[in-house]
Design a protein around this motif. Structure first.
Motif, PDB file in Angstrom:
ATOM      1  N   HIS A  81      33.172  40.284  30.189  1.00 42.35           N
ATOM      2  CA  HIS A  81      32.548  39.533  29.096  1.00 42.35           C
ATOM      3  C   HIS A  81      32.930  38.056  29.151  1.00 42.35           C
ATOM      4  CE1 HIS A  81      31.896  43.360  26.426  1.00 42.35           C
ATOM      5  NE2 HIS A  81      31.084  43.284  27.465  1.00 42.35           N
ATOM      6  N   ALA A  82      34.184  37.760  29.480  1.00 39.71           N
ATOM      7  CA  ALA A  82      34.628  36.361  29.554  1.00 39.71           C
ATOM      8  C   ALA A  82      33.867  35.603  30.633  1.00 39.71           C
ATOM      9  CB  ALA A  82      36.134  36.305  29.825  1.00 39.71           C
ATOM     10  N   LEU A  83      33.684  36.241  31.779  1.00 41.17           N
ATOM     11  CA  LEU A  83      32.990  35.582  32.881  1.00 41.17           C
ATOM     12  C   LEU A  83      31.502  35.436  32.595  1.00 41.17           C
ATOM     13  CD1 LEU A  83      34.897  37.315  35.783  1.00 41.17           C
ATOM     14  CD2 LEU A  83      34.622  34.836  35.553  1.00 41.17           C
ATOM     15  N   LEU A  84      30.870  36.491  32.072  1.00 38.55           N
ATOM     16  CA  LEU A  84      29.443  36.402  31.775  1.00 38.55           C
ATOM     17  C   LEU A  84      29.181  35.400  30.660  1.00 38.55           C
ATOM     18  CD1 LEU A  84      26.593  37.331  32.321  1.00 38.55           C
ATOM     19  CD2 LEU A  84      26.959  39.274  30.785  1.00 38.55           C
ATOM     20  N   SER A  85      30.016  35.416  29.628  1.00 35.73           N
ATOM     21  CA  SER A  85      29.856  34.460  28.532  1.00 35.73           C
ATOM     22  C   SER A  85      30.019  33.020  29.023  1.00 35.73           C
ATOM     23  CB  SER A  85      30.876  34.739  27.424  1.00 35.73           C
ATOM     24  OG  SER A  85      30.657  35.992  26.838  1.00 35.73           O
ATOM     25  N   LEU A  98      28.883  31.450  41.051  1.00 31.89           N
ATOM     26  CA  LEU A  98      30.332  31.430  41.260  1.00 31.89           C
ATOM     27  C   LEU A  98      31.043  32.347  40.271  1.00 31.89           C
ATOM     28  CD1 LEU A  98      31.024  27.629  41.949  1.00 31.89           C
ATOM     29  CD2 LEU A  98      30.160  29.415  43.495  1.00 31.89           C
ATOM     30  N   TYR A  99      30.527  32.395  39.048  1.00 31.25           N
ATOM     31  CA  TYR A  99      31.113  33.318  38.064  1.00 31.25           C
ATOM     32  C   TYR A  99      30.948  34.762  38.536  1.00 31.25           C
ATOM     33  CZ  TYR A  99      31.595  29.535  34.613  1.00 31.25           C
ATOM     34  OH  TYR A  99      31.968  28.388  33.951  1.00 31.25           O
ATOM     35  N   GLY A 100      29.773  35.084  39.061  1.00 30.63           N
ATOM     36  CA  GLY A 100      29.543  36.433  39.561  1.00 30.63           C
ATOM     37  C   GLY A 100      30.420  36.759  40.754  1.00 30.63           C
ATOM     38  N   HIS A 101      30.614  35.770  41.638  1.00 32.55           N
ATOM     39  CA  HIS A 101      31.452  36.015  42.812  1.00 32.55           C
ATOM     40  C   HIS A 101      32.908  36.180  42.412  1.00 32.55           C
ATOM     41  CE1 HIS A 101      33.264  35.500  46.805  1.00 32.55           C
ATOM     42  NE2 HIS A 101      32.107  35.957  47.241  1.00 32.55           N
ATOM     43  N   LEU A 102      33.368  35.410  41.428  1.00 35.06           N
ATOM     44  CA  LEU A 102      34.738  35.591  40.944  1.00 35.06           C
ATOM     45  C   LEU A 102      34.886  36.972  40.309  1.00 35.06           C
ATOM     46  CD1 LEU A 102      37.593  34.632  40.433  1.00 35.06           C
ATOM     47  CD2 LEU A 102      36.774  33.404  38.389  1.00 35.06           C
ATOM     48  N   LEU A 123      37.777  28.052  36.464  1.00 32.85           N
ATOM     49  CA  LEU A 123      36.373  27.988  36.854  1.00 32.85           C
ATOM     50  C   LEU A 123      35.542  27.427  35.710  1.00 32.85           C
ATOM     51  CD1 LEU A 123      34.111  28.487  38.838  1.00 32.85           C
ATOM     52  CD2 LEU A 123      34.024  30.878  38.076  1.00 32.85           C
ATOM     53  N   LYS A 124      35.863  27.815  34.491  1.00 34.34           N
ATOM     54  CA  LYS A 124      35.160  27.266  33.325  1.00 34.34           C
ATOM     55  C   LYS A 124      35.402  25.772  33.186  1.00 34.34           C
ATOM     56  CE  LYS A 124      35.835  29.534  29.487  1.00 34.34           C
ATOM     57  NZ  LYS A 124      36.562  30.338  28.450  1.00 34.34           N
TER      58      LYS A 124
END
Length: 351
Positions: A81-85, A98-102, A123-124
């Motif tokens: 949720h943190a990465l998708l948000s 990049l969020y998806g790859h992380l 990353l954010k």
């Protein structure tokens, strides 16, 4: 989805992907558009393209097929949720993948547990330009990159040193240094781990940054003249070999033979001089000591193809170059050295 976990296999089922090898990009797009039950709240009224890029990088490999190692992988629900948000909230669409790859790197345990939340946060916080600069430094460090001019290996000093500290590049460099991704204008171990976790491999190649790589072979060229045909010929050889991506030591003149030649590893050696050139006994001993176990080629510049030759050593084969045909010296030496290398390889294989 199990308690506290998002199973990657469940995401694959939700998107309609399988291990059949069928392309999955269209199905991922449909998933991003419609929303699976446990992510609908995150992508409703959000940018469909960002959600698509996120899941595209999370679920598919570079061949657009699902990755086998994801079958038993999972993410903590909070991390997912943190990465998708963060992906959906980020104003820079370039970062969506990049969020998806992380997320994928975390799911398959390529990110140390202690670094997981730190990497998500950084990353954010990082801009695309900062990440791109770090990726650039990583590629330069990992590969034998050709500089725009010259025969050395490009290094990160040329990318990061002497940059105006209040320029965009200077500010990005300062951010990366502050977060310990760079240290003394070089990528740190932390920076390497971070960029490899965030970037897919096809964005961490020399071609992704428009770089060319030196090939594995390298040479030493000793020119026994400071002017005239031999010196001009050495410049032509160096230019031709650079076009072939062959790296070399090219500025070595007769003075280097006044002492033992050390610290010059080379696949082959080129010795260029005008016919009739002579060396002092000590110079000749130093030269022959250096070339004795190497592939070496003498390039003798002549006024006429019929003139009598006086090579300076018997330890290396030779070719002659008429000074009226100087422009051929690059390709001629290249072809001859190629033959010598092939012959050496055949002899080695026979033994």
């Amino acid at each position: 989805m199990t308690s506290g976990k998002v199973r990657i296999a469940d995401l694959i089922i939700e998107t309609g992907l399988s291990y059949s090898g069928l392309p999955g990009a269209e199905k991922i797009y449909s998933f991003a558009k419609l929303g699976a039950s446990f992510v609908r709240d995150y992508i409703a009224e959000r940018n469909e393209k960002k959600a698509y890029e996120f899941h595209h990088q999370l679920l598919l490999d570079s061949n657009k097929s699902t990755e086998d190692e994801l079958n038993n992988a999972s993410l903590d629900t909070a991390d997912y949720h943190a990465l998708l948000s963060a992906c959906l909230a980020d104003i820079e669409e370039e970062k969506s993948g990049l969020y998806g790859h992380l997320a994928k790197s975390i799911a398959i345990n390529k990110v140390p547990q202690d670094y997981k939340r730190f990497f998500i946060t950084k990353l954010k916080e990082s801009t695309w330009d900062q990440l791109d600069l770090l990726a650039n430094a990583h590629v330069i460090t990992k590969h034998n990159i050709m500089p725009p001019q010259g025969n050395w290996k490009l290094n990160t000093d040329e990318l990061l040193k002497n940059v105006n500290p209040i320029s965009a590049r200077g500010l990005d460099s300062n951010f990366l240094h502050q977060n310990r991704f760079l240290q003394d204008d070089k990528i740190s171990a932390l920076g390497k781990s971070f960029i490899e976790a965030c970037f897919p491999q096809d964005l961490l190649t020399p071609s992704a940054f428009g770089y060319d790589e030196w090939l594995g072979a390298n040479y030493t060229m000793i020119t026994l003249a400071q002017s005239g045909p031999a010196y001009a010929g050495s410049q032509i050889i160096a230019e031709h070999y650079r076009k072939q991506r062959i790296q070399g030591h090219t500025g070595l003149l007769e003075g280097i033979l006044n002492r033992e030649i050390v610290m010059l590893p080379a696949t082959f050696v080129i010795i260029g001089y005008e016919n009739g050139k002579q060396l002092a006994p000590q110079q000749l001993r130093n030269l022959e000591s250096y070339i004795r176990r190497k592939i070496a080629l003498q390039v003798i510049y002549v006024n006429s193809p019929s003139e009598k030759l006086s090579p300076i050593t018997e330890l290396a084969p030779l070719i002659t170059i008429p000074i009226t045909d100087l422009q051929t010296v690059g390709i001629t030496t290249y072809e001859k050295v190629g033959q010598l290398l092939v012959n050496r390889q055949k002899k080695s294989e026979a033994n």
